[in-house]
Design a protein around this motif. Sequence first.
Motif: not given
Length: 333
Positions: A117-119, A125-127, A165-169
Amino acid sequence: MLAGGLRGALGLSRVASGERRTAAPHTPRCPADSAPSTSSSHLALDPAPYSSSCHRSRTSCIASTSSSSTGTTSTGSNNSGRASSPAGGITVPPAILTKSAVRRTSSPNSVIVHNLRLKLGSRDVKRPVLNGVDLQVRRGSLHMLLGPNGCGKSTLLKVLGGLLVPDSGLIDADQPSGFVFQNPDHQVVMPTVAADVAFGLGRYVLAEEEVTAAVRSSLRLVNMEDFMYRATHTLSGGQRQRVAIAGALAEDPKLLLLDELTTFLDREDQFGVLGAVKNITSERKDVTAIWVTHRFEELQFADAASYMENGRVVFTGTPDEAKAYMRKLGAPV
Ligand SMILES: Nc1ncnc2c1ncn2[C@@H]1O[C@H](COP(=O)(O)OP(=O)(O)OP(=O)(O)O)[C@@H](O)[C@H]1O
């Protein structure tokens, strides 16, 4: 042999015979697109991952996890944002490693991605751009990644290449990786083919013969050996793209990340580049290529394909299965 002047231009003047290339570079070929390298190899991401040194193989990345977790890594940081190893004076990129990395050297897969997951966006404002990506890519395959505009293909590639860099996973991927981007004009920067392919090797301590051998064998893999001493401005778009791939190959990557390389090419060049990548994965069983494309006719070169939608992989299968899947979606395959 490379011309003597070339050596200086490449920063190869410090040659220590017997020393070998041991850094594990992540290789963005496009200066404009370069970002601080965070070679991704093993990411099992907690919200706040930590960095350490990363050497060539999957195994050694894992091995360095424990030292990083105890803070005993000997890696320092230089001005470029890369970590430098005092051992041989060789620069190595930082990697992101976590305690939960799993030793998996016997896996037939070069890449395993789970629930990534990555925003993206501004600080306020992130999506979500990657919404729980799951993906497995077999080692030694040419794996194509398709999907509509904006579904996250390039972002996934950038995460695999350590540019984001991803947020999680979790990511478990062979390293090092080499990245080649869409526009060869941004990546082929040296006046001759040989100098351009050797460009990335300038950061290693290598004998001239080693540089020449790496350049020659990389050019051979992309069917460009006869062009070794050609001026780069005389090349077609497809030839330039193959030179860019050879430049990535010279650094001995295990994972090639290829983002829409044929967008600006005519059909002859398109198939020349595809044939070159196919040749690499056929000859070098330890090298895997992930190829992002919009062009369905390229599926005939693939060993497997995945289709992305809304930041997720919604289908993976053989090229024929992928075509059938996309036909059901109404695509003109
Ligand atoms: N740095 C960024 N900041 C904010 N949004 C971004 C950023 N990079 C990409 N995006 C957005 O993330 C989404 C996915 O972009 P990405 O480039 O990965 O898609 P793609 O599938 O490769 O598209 P295309 O096929 O058009 O190249 C898009 O909506 C894009 O606008």
